[in-house]
Design an enzyme around this catalytic site. Structure first.
Site, PDB file in Angstrom:
ATOM      1  N   LYS A 130      19.108  28.140  50.310  1.00 33.62           N
ATOM      2  CA  LYS A 130      20.490  27.812  50.667  1.00 33.62           C
ATOM      3  C   LYS A 130      20.644  26.325  51.008  1.00 33.62           C
ATOM      4  CE  LYS A 130      21.869  32.384  52.329  1.00 33.62           C
ATOM      5  NZ  LYS A 130      22.201  33.221  53.486  1.00 33.62           N
TER       6      LYS A 130
ATOM      7  N   TYR B 290      10.418  51.218  56.882  1.00 31.44           N
ATOM      8  CA  TYR B 290       9.232  50.414  56.561  1.00 31.44           C
ATOM      9  C   TYR B 290       8.233  50.482  57.717  1.00 31.44           C
ATOM     10  CZ  TYR B 290       6.638  46.126  55.317  1.00 31.44           C
ATOM     11  OH  TYR B 290       5.664  45.211  55.000  1.00 31.44           O
TER      12      TYR B 290
ATOM     13  N   VAL C 130       1.123  37.504  49.769  1.00 30.58           N
ATOM     14  CA  VAL C 130      -0.066  37.604  50.624  1.00 30.58           C
ATOM     15  C   VAL C 130      -1.324  37.823  49.795  1.00 30.58           C
ATOM     16  CG1 VAL C 130      -1.151  38.869  52.507  1.00 30.58           C
ATOM     17  CG2 VAL C 130       1.302  38.481  52.540  1.00 30.58           C
ATOM     18  N   GLY C 131      -1.243  38.737  48.833  1.00 28.51           N
ATOM     19  CA  GLY C 131      -2.416  39.024  48.004  1.00 28.51           C
ATOM     20  C   GLY C 131      -2.884  37.782  47.262  1.00 28.51           C
TER      21      GLY C 131
ATOM     22  N   HIS D 175      13.297  37.470  52.613  1.00 22.91           N
ATOM     23  CA  HIS D 175      13.248  37.221  54.053  1.00 22.91           C
ATOM     24  C   HIS D 175      14.005  35.926  54.357  1.00 22.91           C
ATOM     25  CE1 HIS D 175       9.711  39.948  53.671  1.00 22.91           C
ATOM     26  NE2 HIS D 175      10.225  40.421  54.790  1.00 22.91           N
TER      27      HIS D 175
ATOM     28  N   LYS E   9       4.340  51.742  57.800  1.00 25.26           N
ATOM     29  CA  LYS E   9       3.242  50.863  58.224  1.00 25.26           C
ATOM     30  C   LYS E   9       2.479  51.457  59.404  1.00 25.26           C
ATOM     31  CE  LYS E   9       3.330  47.630  55.163  1.00 25.26           C
ATOM     32  NZ  LYS E   9       2.153  47.447  54.300  1.00 25.26           N
TER      33      LYS E   9
ATOM     34  N   GLY F 256      -0.164  45.369  57.833  1.00 25.33           N
ATOM     35  CA  GLY F 256       1.107  45.943  58.262  1.00 25.33           C
ATOM     36  C   GLY F 256       2.135  44.862  58.511  1.00 25.33           C
ATOM     37  N   SER F 257       2.850  44.993  59.626  1.00 22.43           N
ATOM     38  CA  SER F 257       3.930  44.051  59.918  1.00 22.43           C
ATOM     39  C   SER F 257       4.300  44.163  61.394  1.00 22.43           C
ATOM     40  CB  SER F 257       5.138  44.413  59.060  1.00 22.43           C
ATOM     41  OG  SER F 257       6.302  43.830  59.583  1.00 22.43           O
ATOM     42  N   SER F 258       4.841  43.074  61.935  1.00 25.40           N
ATOM     43  CA  SER F 258       5.219  43.080  63.360  1.00 25.40           C
ATOM     44  C   SER F 258       6.394  44.019  63.642  1.00 25.40           C
ATOM     45  CB  SER F 258       5.565  41.663  63.822  1.00 25.40           C
ATOM     46  OG  SER F 258       6.620  41.145  63.048  1.00 25.40           O
ATOM     47  N   CYS F 259       7.072  44.514  62.592  1.00 26.90           N
ATOM     48  CA  CYS F 259       8.196  45.428  62.832  1.00 26.90           C
ATOM     49  C   CYS F 259       7.740  46.832  63.219  1.00 26.90           C
ATOM     50  CB  CYS F 259       9.145  45.475  61.648  1.00 26.90           C
ATOM     51  SG  CYS F 259       8.439  46.286  60.223  1.00 26.90           S
TER      52      CYS F 259
ATOM     53  N   LYS G  53      -0.683  39.863  43.033  1.00 27.25           N
ATOM     54  CA  LYS G  53       0.409  39.027  42.489  1.00 27.25           C
ATOM     55  C   LYS G  53       1.456  38.718  43.550  1.00 27.25           C
ATOM     56  CE  LYS G  53      -0.044  39.379  37.652  1.00 27.25           C
ATOM     57  NZ  LYS G  53       0.221  40.290  36.551  1.00 27.25           N
ATOM     58  N   GLY G  54       1.380  39.378  44.682  1.00 24.08           N
ATOM     59  CA  GLY G  54       2.342  39.139  45.755  1.00 24.08           C
ATOM     60  C   GLY G  54       1.984  37.902  46.559  1.00 24.08           C
TER      61      GLY G  54
ATOM     62  N   TRP H 201      23.066  34.390  57.984  1.00 21.33           N
ATOM     63  CA  TRP H 201      23.456  35.741  58.356  1.00 21.33           C
ATOM     64  C   TRP H 201      23.343  35.923  59.866  1.00 21.33           C
ATOM     65  CZ3 TRP H 201      20.168  39.073  54.412  1.00 21.33           C
ATOM     66  CH2 TRP H 201      20.612  38.779  53.115  1.00 21.33           C
TER      67      TRP H 201
ATOM     68  N   ARG I   1      12.362  34.506  65.806  1.00 27.36           N
ATOM     69  CA  ARG I   1      11.307  34.975  64.914  1.00 27.36           C
ATOM     70  C   ARG I   1      10.107  34.032  64.985  1.00 27.36           C
ATOM     71  NH1 ARG I   1      14.134  38.688  65.078  1.00 27.36           N
ATOM     72  NH2 ARG I   1      15.045  39.961  63.407  1.00 27.36           N
TER      73      ARG I   1
HETATM   74  O1  GFB Z   1      13.508  37.637  57.601  1.00 21.41           O
HETATM   75  P1  GFB Z   1      14.524  38.684  57.784  1.00 21.41           P
HETATM   76  O2  GFB Z   1      15.228  39.182  56.577  1.00 21.41           O
HETATM   77  O3  GFB Z   1      13.891  39.966  58.458  1.00 21.41           O
HETATM   78  O4  GFB Z   1      15.661  38.161  58.814  1.00 21.41           O
HETATM   79  P2  GFB Z   1      13.484  40.519  59.900  1.00 21.41           P
HETATM   80  C1  GFB Z   1      15.334  37.544  60.009  1.00 21.41           C
HETATM   81  C2  GFB Z   1      16.584  37.075  60.713  1.00 21.41           C
HETATM   82  O5  GFB Z   1      17.182  36.008  59.967  1.00 21.41           O
HETATM   83  C3  GFB Z   1      17.682  38.137  60.885  1.00 21.41           C
HETATM   84  C4  GFB Z   1      18.573  36.234  59.812  1.00 21.41           C
HETATM   85  O6  GFB Z   1      18.274  37.990  62.156  1.00 21.41           O
HETATM   86  C5  GFB Z   1      18.679  37.757  59.789  1.00 21.41           C
HETATM   87  O7  GFB Z   1      20.004  38.181  60.063  1.00 21.41           O
HETATM   88  N1  GFB Z   1      19.069  35.541  58.615  1.00 21.41           N
HETATM   89  C6  GFB Z   1      19.960  34.518  58.616  1.00 21.41           C
HETATM   90  C7  GFB Z   1      18.768  35.840  57.346  1.00 21.41           C
HETATM   91  N2  GFB Z   1      20.245  34.157  57.371  1.00 21.41           N
HETATM   92  C8  GFB Z   1      19.530  34.967  56.553  1.00 21.41           C
HETATM   93  C9  GFB Z   1      19.431  35.060  55.124  1.00 21.41           C
HETATM   94  O8  GFB Z   1      20.062  34.343  54.349  1.00 21.41           O
HETATM   95  N3  GFB Z   1      18.552  36.000  54.647  1.00 21.41           N
HETATM   96  C10 GFB Z   1      17.820  36.811  55.468  1.00 21.41           C
HETATM   97  N4  GFB Z   1      16.979  37.700  54.913  1.00 21.41           N
HETATM   98  N5  GFB Z   1      17.939  36.753  56.819  1.00 21.41           N
HETATM   99  C11 GFB Z   1      12.130  42.039  58.309  1.00 21.41           C
HETATM  100  C12 GFB Z   1      11.968  43.518  58.251  1.00 21.41           C
HETATM  101  O9  GFB Z   1      12.829  41.879  59.476  1.00 21.41           O
HETATM  102  O10 GFB Z   1      10.955  41.270  58.438  1.00 21.41           O
HETATM  103  C13 GFB Z   1      10.739  43.969  57.615  1.00 21.41           C
HETATM  104  O11 GFB Z   1      13.145  44.062  57.726  1.00 21.41           O
HETATM  105  C14 GFB Z   1       9.526  43.133  57.898  1.00 21.41           C
HETATM  106  O12 GFB Z   1      10.516  45.300  57.995  1.00 21.41           O
HETATM  107  C15 GFB Z   1       9.806  41.672  57.785  1.00 21.41           C
HETATM  108  O13 GFB Z   1       8.996  43.421  59.167  1.00 21.41           O
HETATM  109  C16 GFB Z   1       8.649  40.787  58.190  1.00 21.41           C
HETATM  110  O14 GFB Z   1      12.484  39.661  60.595  1.00 21.41           O
HETATM  111  O15 GFB Z   1      14.689  40.852  60.701  1.00 21.41           O
END
Ligand code: GFB
Length: 318
Positions: free
Chosen positions: A189, A138, A18-19, A181, A142, A108-111, A15-16, A203, A210
């Site tokens: 937004k 997390y 990726v799945g 994310h 992973k 897993g994840s790139s983190c 239900k997610g 943020w 990324r």
């Molecule tokens: O996607 P994100 O939440 O996760 O944030 P990560 C990526 C970048 O986008 C960060 C910025 O630098 C955030 O500060 N950003 C800007 C925002 N505006 C926003 C917003 O409105 N919402 C969010 N969420 N971010 C996660 C990990 O890391 O990614 C997990 O915490 C996992 O472990 C996942 O690996 C794929 O890429 O930083």
């Protein structure tokens, strides 16, 4: 070569985001897809998972079930991210072994990589340095999942493999601004600013880079790996290109047709400065992504408008 034709294939976390993409992709394979509703079995419950798996006896398993979330959710709920993911992985891996599953793919994840890894990040960078503090919980879970797959391969000869996707996005994503994310957050937004007025608040500084991959490309890569890869080494799954968060915001605004102001909320964390993965190993296996960033954003926006999304559901890998 592991043939999926004629096989029983269990997709955990169907239900997610990726799945569900893996289930969509498997519709093109001549296999029987098994799924499991969380109301029937909690994947953290090792006894229930083992009973279900030994009863259904899948030949192959995609482990796409996990507790996932964006940077803020990771930072705020470290116990949940560490514990739930460890429980799911241990229950699933042990059950797959007990049920004689022939092949399993762990996602897993790139983190998992150190915060200050060489760029692009090769698979060998794992466990060579300190993790990013916002998501180390997390990441540790992973990394344990990779090690579980490797340990069962080493001790019992199980054909368990691991794929490490980059930041994923697409239909079925979580659009809740507190736990999502960055990609779904920006789509929401920008949509809100375009339809209701106001600034687009992002943020952090906007400088972190990324790498984004459309979820159907990721699902295709997972199926490709299930068929063509068998090794202890985990393997990177990415698009090969990264952008700054500010560039991403501008691109989302262009694709959605919005021209307003971008402002920064610097009380929120930046996280890892950069995590572009080296995709050479997957490329050498003959796989490349097909969906461009702009196209993927347009498709995700369509899915959002069509209501194909979740809110605050941190329940499947992505
Ligand atoms: O996607 P994100 O939440 O996760 O944030 P990560 C990526 C970048 O986008 C960060 C910025 O630098 C955030 O500060 N950003 C800007 C925002 N505006 C926003 C917003 O409105 N919402 C969010 N969420 N971010 C996660 C990990 O890391 O990614 C997990 O915490 C996992 O472990 C996942 O690996 C794929 O890429 O930083």
């Amino acid at each position: 070569m592991f043939e999926l034709a004629g096989k029983r294939v269990f997709v955990a976390g169907h239900k997610g985001m990726v799945g569900s993409a893996i289930v969509r992709r498997l519709a093109r394979e001549d296999c029987e897809v098994l799924t499991l509703d969380r109301r029937e079995v909690d994947l953290r419950d090792q006894y229930a998972v083992r009973a279900w798996m030994t009863d259904r006896r899948p030949d192959a398993v995609f482990m796409a079930a996990a507790k996932v979330g964006g940077i803020l959710a990771n930072d705020r709920y470290p116990a949940d991210f560490l514990l739930d993911n460890l429980l799911i992985e241990t229950a699933m891996t042990a059950a797959a072994h007990a049920a004689d599953v022939t092949k399993m793919l762990f996602l897993g994840s790139s983190c998992i990589y150190p915060k200050m890894s060489p760029q692009p990040i090769p698979e060998e960078a794992l466990l060579t340095g300190l993790l990013e503090p916002t998501n180390e919980w997390y990441a540790i879970a992973k990394i344990a999942g990779i090690k579980l797959a490797q340990a069962f391969r080493r001790q019992y000869g199980c054909d368990y493999i691991s794929a490490m996707p980059t930041n994923l996005y697409g239909p079925g994503d979580n659009f809740d601004l507190g736990s999502s994310h960055v990609m779904p957050a920006l789509i929401r937004k920008v949509h809100d600013a375009r339809t209701g007025g106001g600034d687009v608040v992002i943020w952090g500084t906007g400088t972190p880079r990324r790498e984004f991959l459309y979820v159907d490309d990721c699902a295709d890569a997972c199926v490709h790996l299930m068929k063509h890869y068998s090794d202890a080494q985990h393997i990177n799954v990415g698009s090969g290109e990264d952008v700054t968060i500010l560039e991403l915001t501008q691109t989302v605004m262009e694709v959605l047709g919005h021209n307003g102001r971008i402002v920064h909320d610097t009380s929120k964390p930046d996280g890892t400065p950069r995590k572009l993965m080296d995709g050479a190993k997957l490329q050498a296996l003959g796989w490349v992504p097909t969906v461009s960033l702009r196209d993927g954003i347009a498709r995700s926006y369509e899915a959002f408008l069509a209501g194909q999304y979740r809110e605050a559901a941190m329940d499947a890998t992505g």
